[in-house]
Enzyme design. Structure first.
Site, PDB file in Angstrom:
ATOM      1  N   HIS A  36       3.695  -2.081   8.086  1.00 19.22           N
ATOM      2  CA  HIS A  36       3.049  -2.735   9.224  1.00 19.22           C
ATOM      3  C   HIS A  36       2.289  -3.954   8.683  1.00 19.22           C
ATOM      4  CE1 HIS A  36      -0.685  -0.699   7.962  1.00 19.22           C
ATOM      5  NE2 HIS A  36       0.107   0.351   7.749  1.00 19.22           N
ATOM      6  N   VAL A  37       1.350  -4.479   9.427  1.00 17.64           N
ATOM      7  CA  VAL A  37       0.692  -5.740   9.063  1.00 17.64           C
ATOM      8  C   VAL A  37       0.018  -5.690   7.687  1.00 17.64           C
ATOM      9  CG1 VAL A  37      -1.112  -7.394   9.685  1.00 17.64           C
ATOM     10  CG2 VAL A  37       0.384  -6.481  11.447  1.00 17.64           C
TER      11      VAL A  37
END
Length: 109
Positions: A36-37
């Site tokens: 994810h980020v």
């Protein structure tokens, strides 16, 4: 499933392949939330100041490993395998750093 405690965490592709500063390896995503980020940012940060080109491939899609947005577009999830290809003078150093962050589950294990 073994809950992310697999004994084989990093599987080099053909050695790792070293030809004119080129390395390739395959890493298993160990953290349950995938890339994810935050993990994408961690990957991109590893390339700061390094002289190399790099790509990540997941489920047949290849992206620039220096771009958070590109990495996020892969949608790489838990237990997925990500192939990494790095070319340049810094390839060995960057591959070692990538091995460490993938094997640590990006600090989320």
């Amino acid at each position: 499933m073994s809950g992310g405690n697999d004994s084989v965490l990093h599987r080099p592709v053909e050695a790792p392949l070293m030809e004119d500063g080129e390395l390739s390896a395959v890493f298993t995503i160990r953290n349950s939330s995938g890339i994810h980020v935050r993990p994408a940012g961690t990957i991109v940060k590893l390339f700061e100041g390094e002289e190399c080109e790099a790509t990540l491939t997941y489920l047949g899609k290849t992206v620039n490993a220096r771009s958070v947005m590109s990495i996020l577009m892969l949608g790489a999830s838990y237990n997925g395998e990500v192939a990494v290809h790095i070319k340049g003078p810094s390839a060995s150093r960057v591959m070692q750093k990538l091995s460490e962050v993938f094997n640590s589950g990006f600090g989320e294990l």
